[in-house]
Motif scaffolding. Structure first.
Motif, short mmCIF file in Angstrom:
data_model
loop_
_atom_site.label_atom_id
_atom_site.label_comp_id
_atom_site.label_asym_id
_atom_site.label_seq_id
_atom_site.Cartn_x
_atom_site.Cartn_y
_atom_site.Cartn_z
N SER A 34 -7.83 4.96 5.34
CA SER A 34 -6.91 5.94 5.92
C SER A 34 -5.69 6.15 5.03
CB SER A 34 -6.46 5.48 7.31
OG SER A 34 -5.55 4.39 7.20
N SER A 35 -4.80 7.02 5.50
CA SER A 35 -3.56 7.28 4.78
C SER A 35 -2.62 6.08 4.79
CB SER A 35 -2.85 8.50 5.38
OG SER A 35 -2.52 8.26 6.75
N LEU A 36 -2.93 5.05 5.56
CA LEU A 36 -2.12 3.83 5.54
C LEU A 36 -2.08 3.20 4.15
CD1 LEU A 36 -3.20 2.18 8.91
CD2 LEU A 36 -0.93 3.07 8.36
N ASP A 37 -3.11 3.46 3.36
CA ASP A 37 -3.17 2.88 2.02
C ASP A 37 -1.98 3.33 1.18
OD1 ASP A 37 -4.62 1.37 -0.05
OD2 ASP A 37 -4.88 3.33 -1.00
N ALA A 38 -1.70 4.63 1.20
CA ALA A 38 -0.58 5.15 0.39
C ALA A 38 0.75 4.61 0.89
CB ALA A 38 -0.58 6.68 0.42
N THR A 39 0.91 4.53 2.22
CA THR A 39 2.16 4.01 2.77
C THR A 39 2.35 2.56 2.40
OG1 THR A 39 1.85 5.53 4.63
CG2 THR A 39 3.51 3.82 4.88
N LEU A 40 1.28 1.79 2.51
CA LEU A 40 1.37 0.37 2.14
C LEU A 40 1.76 0.21 0.68
CD1 LEU A 40 0.88 -2.69 2.47
CD2 LEU A 40 -1.52 -2.23 1.88
N LYS A 41 1.16 0.96 -0.19
CA LYS A 41 1.45 0.80 -1.62
C LYS A 41 2.90 1.17 -1.93
CE LYS A 41 -3.31 1.11 -3.20
NZ LYS A 41 -4.38 1.97 -3.75
N ARG A 42 3.45 2.15 -1.21
CA ARG A 42 4.87 2.46 -1.40
C ARG A 42 5.73 1.29 -0.94
NH1 ARG A 42 4.89 6.90 2.21
NH2 ARG A 42 7.09 6.42 2.57
N ALA A 43 5.38 0.70 0.21
CA ALA A 43 6.17 -0.42 0.73
C ALA A 43 6.05 -1.64 -0.20
CB ALA A 43 5.69 -0.78 2.13
N ALA A 44 4.83 -1.96 -0.61
CA ALA A 44 4.64 -3.12 -1.48
C ALA A 44 5.32 -2.93 -2.83
CB ALA A 44 3.14 -3.39 -1.66
N GLY A 45 5.26 -1.70 -3.34
CA GLY A 45 5.90 -1.43 -4.63
C GLY A 45 7.40 -1.67 -4.59
N ARG A 46 8.04 -1.32 -3.49
CA ARG A 46 9.49 -1.53 -3.38
C ARG A 46 9.83 -3.01 -3.38
NH1 ARG A 46 12.60 3.04 -2.12
NH2 ARG A 46 14.33 1.59 -1.81
N LEU A 47 8.89 -3.85 -2.91
CA LEU A 47 9.16 -5.29 -2.84
C LEU A 47 8.59 -6.05 -4.04
CD1 LEU A 47 8.47 -5.90 0.96
CD2 LEU A 47 10.68 -5.79 -0.19
N GLY A 48 7.96 -5.35 -4.95
CA GLY A 48 7.38 -6.00 -6.12
C GLY A 48 6.18 -6.86 -5.78
#
Length: 558
Positions: free
Chosen positions: A429-443
């Motif tokens: 689902s589109s949750l993948d893109a949201t997760l990657k944005r969140a994880a990217g901000r936290l390194g």
């Protein structure tokens, strides 16, 4: 374009912006980051220390220990000022359940051939299955139907050319090996196979356990589990859920019992197992008939889910809910291991509940709540087949069409400093893109599923929401670490072998609470972002789970 036309369009744009209302940030503001950074490893440790204490006796469903844990979670919700979202304005949703026990001495399978009868031995040859009624019997011819699968999108039908009406179907456990992992998991579910058998007119079903299956789950373990963990939620008529009345006899046979079934058949049991392993369709009538008699007793009981809501700030979106879930139960007091009989479940799943509570604490400290509402859900009976989450997903305490996503927390192993996570189910689902944005901000890296063939996505509470058409994601620890001295995959594997579902999953083992806090921060940020976005999460076009279950979500939202 004239000057008048240009000015007119500018005026229209300004009016449109005014009517649209204020702009909403979908990226974390400084206030959000400040609250996120305040997530405390000490709080995660404190919650786990209480929930995994011996006094809670392993938090087995419908025991005093689980009730204490549920009251602890409800008290935490109340302290945070969250709205009660159980029944009757409480934090509790009682799940009506049945504890089922097979009357082994009265249960039987008898094979009849040419006037001779062969009686199979309970426990040695087979394990009986619970049906819609406590006493049920059927006598009918037998027909082998391979994996018992009908998958139109894969052009596979084990029932093609087979007349199963009025017969007992014999099915080899496990979907065809050539199926993609998602379909393999779905079509391998026993409930899907039972429903397919019913749809083809069968009156009974016998499932064959393969030698490969027994290498992973020894027969003795399966027998012990059937005797100690038979719980299900009950419907309004008091019957166990999803047991079709048309199926009047059902059991699981090991190879020793199956050999008696296939004696004198057109194909030997060895040929059947080889064909199943190769994914070759094979269907044929077995000689004679069988009489199945299943007798059980039931004890009604209740065990609570615990639910609370942080109400959203956007009048347009506050009736939509992001559900953050974690299972509260474990497996209680059982067989002693090195003198310890209490299965504390520190990682499984006191860790998930602790992270959920700290996420709730952080979200309530935001100066402005997320736009959508966030529903925090501690579910019962995960260890006995996702019962609590399945009941909630089918009987939600908020309008079912309002649930737009599920973020599930289950057994986060804080074995080493966190570098990456595995996001089971995000790719659907589109949750993948949201997760990657969140994880990217936290390194934090998002790593691919190391064992896609296992489809772990279907094995925890998020799957109950998926089955109702709701996109979901389940994060767990990856197999990388920031400490080069640690062999993360080896440590992960050692824990699974030596502590999973054992008494030593307790607070005396190594636990990196700083890693737990980083994990909580990621789930916090993911949940906040999903709750902020203009559009709710959506299934990817053509996704198998979206195609299979998405229609349910559409109907719920109508």
């Amino acid at each position: 374009m004239s000057r008048f036309a240009g000015a007119h369009r500018i005026l229209i744009a300004i009016c449109a912006l005014a009517l649209a209302g204020p702009a909403f940030s979908q990226e974390p503001t400084p206030e959000v980051e400040r609250v996120m950074e305040g997530i405390r490893p000490q709080a995660i440790r404190a919650h786990m220390r209480f929930l995994a204490d011996d006094l809670l006796e392993g938090r087995k469903t419908a025991t005093r220990g689980h009730e204490l844990a549920a009251k602890y979670v409800a008290s935490a919700f109340e302290r945070l000022g969250l709205e009660p979202t159980g029944t009757e304005n409480t934090y509790f949703q009682p799940v009506p359940m049945l504890r089922m026990t097979m009357e082994e001495s009265r249960t039987s399978i008898v094979l009849e051939r040419k006037g001779r009868k062969t009686k199979l031995v309970y426990g040695k040859d087979y394990i009986g299955s619970f049906l819609a009624e406590t006493e049920s019997s059927v006598s009918a011819p037998l027909i082998y139907v391979g994996s018992g699968t009908t998958a139109p999108e894969l052009k596979h039908d084990d029932y093609a050319g087979v007349d199963a009406r009025g017969k007992i179907v014999v099915i080899t456990i496990g979907a065809p090996p050539a199926f993609p992992p998602d379909q393999k998991a779905y079509y391998g579910e026993r409930q899907v196979l039972i429903e397919n058998a019913r749809a083809h007119g069968a009156v009974g079903a016998l499932f064959l356990v393969t030698p490969e299956f027994l290498q992973r789950v020894p027969w003795e373990l399966a027998l012990r589990a059937s005797r100690s963990m038979a719980l299900t939620w009950r419907d309004e008529a008091g019957r166990p859920r999803d047991r079709p009345a048309e199926i009047r006899g059902m059991a699981v046979l090991n190879p020793e019992g199956a050999a008696k079934l296939f004696a004198g058949a057109p194909h030997s049991l060895d040929e059947v197992f080889k064909a199943a392993a190769a994914g070759q369709p094979l269907a044929f009538a077995l000689p004679g008939r069988a009489t199945l008699r299943m007798v059980s007793r039931r004890e009604p009981l209740e065990s609570p889910n615990v639910a609370a809501v942080l109400r959203g700030s956007d009048p347009r979106l506050r009736d939509e809910y992001v559900v953050v879930s974690a299972h509260l139960d474990h497996i209680g007091v059982g067989d002693p291991v090195e003198g310890d009989a209490t299965y504390n479940g520190a990682y499984d799943n006191a860790s998930g509940i602790a992270v959920l509570l700290e996420m709730a604490d952080a979200l309530t400290r935001l100066p402005t709540p997320p736009r959508r509402s966030v529903l925090f859900l501690a579910v019962t009976a995960e260890e006995v087949g996702l019962q609590g989450s399945d009941y909630f997903a089918r009987h939600p305490t908020v309008p079912s069409g309002g649930i737009v996503a599920n973020v599930n927390l289950d057994m986060f192993l804080m074995l080493y400093p966190l570098k990456d996570v595995i996001a089971f189910g995000a790719e659907h689902s589109s949750l993948d893109a949201t997760l990657k944005r969140a994880a990217g901000r936290l390194g934090i890296a998002v790593s691919p599923d190391p064992v896609p063939e296992e489809v772990i996505f279907t094995r925890s509470d998020q799957y109950s929401f998926v089955q109702q058409g709701i996109p979901a994601v389940f994060l767990t620890v990856g197999q990388q670490t920031t400490d080069p001295a640690i062999d993360a995959p080896a440590l992960w594997g050692q824990w699974m072998r030596e502590r999973y579902h054992k008494p030593n999953d307790d607070m005396n083992q190594p636990i990196d609470f700083e890693s737990g806090a980083r994990f909580a921060q990621l789930n916090f940020l993911l949940t906040w972002m999903v709750a902020q976005e203009d559009q709710p999460p959506s299934w990817n076009p053509g996704d198998f789970f979206g195609e299979t279950f998405g229609e349910k979500r559409g109907k719920a939202r109508e």
